[in-house]
Design a protein around this motif. Sequence first.
Motif, PDB file in Angstrom:
ATOM      1  N   ASP A   1       0.864  -1.172   0.000  1.00 30.96           N
ATOM      2  CA  ASP A   1       0.000   0.000   0.000  1.00 30.96           C
ATOM      3  C   ASP A   1       0.908   1.232   0.000  1.00 30.96           C
ATOM      4  OD1 ASP A   1       0.444   1.027   2.870  1.00 30.96           O
ATOM      5  OD2 ASP A   1      -0.203  -1.035   3.247  1.00 30.96           O
TER       6      ASP A   1
ATOM      7  N   GLN B   1       1.404   3.849   1.937  1.00 31.62           N
ATOM      8  CA  GLN B   1       2.148   4.225   3.137  1.00 31.62           C
ATOM      9  C   GLN B   1       3.329   3.292   3.372  1.00 31.62           C
ATOM     10  OE1 GLN B   1      -1.025   4.244   6.067  1.00 31.62           O
ATOM     11  NE2 GLN B   1      -1.180   6.470   5.970  1.00 31.62           N
TER      12      GLN B   1
ATOM     13  N   ARG C   1     -11.637   6.322   1.913  1.00 35.17           N
ATOM     14  CA  ARG C   1     -10.436   5.938   2.646  1.00 35.17           C
ATOM     15  C   ARG C   1      -9.258   5.747   1.691  1.00 35.17           C
ATOM     16  NH1 ARG C   1     -12.233   0.960   6.356  1.00 35.17           N
ATOM     17  NH2 ARG C   1     -12.870   0.213   4.279  1.00 35.17           N
TER      18      ARG C   1
ATOM     19  N   LYS D   1      -6.775   3.725   1.874  1.00 31.10           N
ATOM     20  CA  LYS D   1      -6.442   2.320   1.592  1.00 31.10           C
ATOM     21  C   LYS D   1      -7.385   1.734   0.531  1.00 31.10           C
ATOM     22  CE  LYS D   1      -9.058  -0.062   5.267  1.00 31.10           C
ATOM     23  NZ  LYS D   1      -8.919  -1.023   6.389  1.00 31.10           N
ATOM     24  N   ASP D   2      -8.629   2.246   0.470  1.00 30.79           N
ATOM     25  CA  ASP D   2      -9.560   1.770  -0.558  1.00 30.79           C
ATOM     26  C   ASP D   2      -9.145   2.283  -1.943  1.00 30.79           C
ATOM     27  OD1 ASP D   2     -11.059   0.439   1.328  1.00 30.79           O
ATOM     28  OD2 ASP D   2     -12.435   2.130   1.645  1.00 30.79           O
TER      29      ASP D   2
ATOM     30  N   ASP E   1      -6.031   3.109  -2.756  1.00 28.73           N
ATOM     31  CA  ASP E   1      -4.817   2.357  -3.090  1.00 28.73           C
ATOM     32  C   ASP E   1      -5.157   0.990  -3.665  1.00 28.73           C
ATOM     33  OD1 ASP E   1      -3.023   4.299  -2.388  1.00 28.73           O
ATOM     34  OD2 ASP E   1      -2.649   3.522  -0.380  1.00 28.73           O
ATOM     35  N   ALA E   2      -6.118   0.305  -3.030  1.00 31.83           N
ATOM     36  CA  ALA E   2      -6.504  -1.038  -3.482  1.00 31.83           C
ATOM     37  C   ALA E   2      -7.073  -0.991  -4.899  1.00 31.83           C
ATOM     38  CB  ALA E   2      -7.514  -1.645  -2.516  1.00 31.83           C
TER      39      ALA E   2
END
Length: 342
Positions: free
Chosen positions: A215, A217, A305, A307-308, A310-311
Motif C-alpha cells: 500500500d 504508506q 479511505r 487504503k480503498d 490504493d486497493a
Amino acid sequence: MARRDRRAIDTSERLTGAEKAAVVLLALGDESKPIWSMMDEDEIKEVSSAMSNLGNVASGAVETLMLEFVEMMSSTGSLMGSYDATQRMLAKFLPEDKVDGVMEEIRGPAGRTMWDKLGNVNETVLANYLKNEYPQTVAVILSKIRSDHSAQVLGALPEEFALEVVSRMLRMEPVQREILDKIEETLRTEFMSNLARTSKRDSHEMMAEIFNNFDRQTENRFLASLEERNRDAAERIRALMFVFEDLSKLDPGGVQTLIRTVEKDQLALALKGASDSLRDLFFSNMSERAAKIMREDMAAMGPVRLKDVDAAQQAMVATAKDLAGRGEIMLADSGGDDELIY
C-alpha cells in the motif's frame, strides 16, 4: 515449471510426482546418490526443476512422504528447495559440466525438447540470434517450432532476410536426422546456454515487483528507509516500479481498452485519488456522457479511505499488466523516456 507459492506446503497432496521425488531426495541428502544415478537425463532435469522451484515444505508433509517411500524414516524437519540447494545437491555426485548443463536447462525457457524451449523464447531475442545464421538453417528452425511463434520471429527479422528464409522454407525438403541433431546441439551450446546465463533475474527488479504490491504508506516508508541506507538501490527500485500514475504513458487505444476492462465503480474509486492530468486523460477517452456520469459518481462518493483508493489503483495496475501480458496493450517502462509503443 511455474514458481510455487513460497508459503509452506503443509500437505503432500498438493505436490506433483516430480515434487514428491524432490522432497524425498532433499531429505535423504547424500544418501540419495544411488537414486540419482538410476535416473536418465530427462528425469534428472524434471526432478531438479521441481526441486529448484519447491519452496518451503512443512515437516508434516515431509514425514508423510518419507513414510510412503522409506518406511524406516518416520520424521524429518522442514526443507527449502532452491536453485542453490539443487546445485549443491547435484554437485555431490555429478560432474561439474553436467551440473552446469542441468542448471542452465532449469534457468532457461521451459520445455522438454529444444523446439519446445525455442517456442518459449521471446521472438525478438530469438530473431536477434537467428539473423546472423544461414537462411537455410533459420528455415529449418522455424519449420520446427509453432507456426504462430514462427510468424512472430519472421516479423522481427530484417525484411530481406525474412523473405529469403520464407523462400527456403517453401523449397525445403525433409531434413536429415544428423543435420537436425547438429542444429539442436548448436542451439543448446551457443544460444540456450548464453540465454540461461544472462536471464538471471535482477534483484532490484524482483524488489520493485514486491514494492508494487505494498500500500502507499508502506511503500513510502520502505523507500524512505532504504534511501537512508542505500540511495542508489532505492532509486533503481523506484525506476523499475510500475505505479498507477504510469498509466499516463498509455496511448488512447490502451486507455480505452483499460476503461472497457475495469469495473466502473473501481475506476471511479481509483481516479478519485489520481492526479488531475491522469483524470483528464481517462475522461478524454470516454464519451462526453460517460465522462459526465463518472464525474457525478466520484462526487457522490464523498470522502473515501486512502487504503480503498490504493486497493483500486493497484487492481487497475494489475489489470493493465494482465492486458499487456496478453498483448492487448503495451506498458512503457516507468524509468524510461519513451512513450508507449502500441
